[in-house]
Design an enzyme around this catalytic site. Sequence first.
Site, PDB file in Angstrom:
ATOM      1  N   SER A  80       7.527 -33.847 -42.922  1.00  0.00           N
ATOM      2  CA  SER A  80       6.121 -33.485 -43.119  1.00  0.00           C
ATOM      3  C   SER A  80       5.841 -31.998 -42.985  1.00  0.00           C
ATOM      4  O   SER A  80       4.799 -31.533 -43.422  1.00  0.00           O
ATOM      5  CB  SER A  80       5.231 -34.259 -42.143  1.00  0.00           C
ATOM      6  OG  SER A  80       5.401 -33.787 -40.822  1.00  0.00           O
TER       7      SER A  80
ATOM      8  N   LYS B 243       2.396 -30.185 -36.402  1.00  0.00           N
ATOM      9  CA  LYS B 243       1.617 -29.877 -37.605  1.00  0.00           C
ATOM     10  C   LYS B 243       1.044 -28.472 -37.481  1.00  0.00           C
ATOM     11  O   LYS B 243       1.108 -27.835 -36.437  1.00  0.00           O
ATOM     12  CB  LYS B 243       0.443 -30.862 -37.780  1.00  0.00           C
ATOM     13  CG  LYS B 243       0.833 -32.322 -37.806  1.00  0.00           C
ATOM     14  CD  LYS B 243       1.580 -32.708 -39.041  1.00  0.00           C
ATOM     15  CE  LYS B 243       1.963 -34.192 -38.968  1.00  0.00           C
ATOM     16  NZ  LYS B 243       2.942 -34.572 -39.932  1.00  0.00           N
TER      17      LYS B 243
END
Length: 181
Positions: free
Chosen positions: A37, A78
């Site tokens: 990701s 993230k």
Amino acid sequence: MAKSESWEWIKAVAVALTLAIVIRYFFFAPIVVDGESMMPTLENNDRMIVNKIGYNISEPDRFDIVVFHAPQNKDYIKRVIGLPGDTIEYENDVLYINGEEVEEPYLDVYKEVAPSKPLTGDFQLEEVTGEETIPEGHIFVLGDNRQHSKDSRHIGVVNSEDVVGKANFVFWPFQEVRMVD
């Protein structure tokens, strides 16, 4: 004499273990990147150091790469995109924060080689979170691999109290040691 020497070794080991626990709990922690990701910035199985000290977890900076406690007892890594009070929108693969276009240079190379376009699909903050602006004490995060990232578009805004720290140093694999932004 042997008893005294043994006692000194026991004390030294106890002090070393205590220091290791304190450093790990309060200052730095290792993390393994699990998944794709954050590609191309971070690769699956990269080992990083999470900085817990000298980092204001309650007020991260925009575009910091952070580790936070996510649903299902997992830690996610993230990039911070939105801060409290911000409105977020993507249109035609362009990020708009509070109505102003914002550059994302860390995505330039990936936008060119992404298997499908756009890299980031169109959305508005309210559509994906139900919030008009990011609430106080929360952040909005996205993975750099926007087409394959479970992030704030799926899990909502992240409570700043769930942020563990900032991750910007890859220490393994050894040939890939680097600072990331």
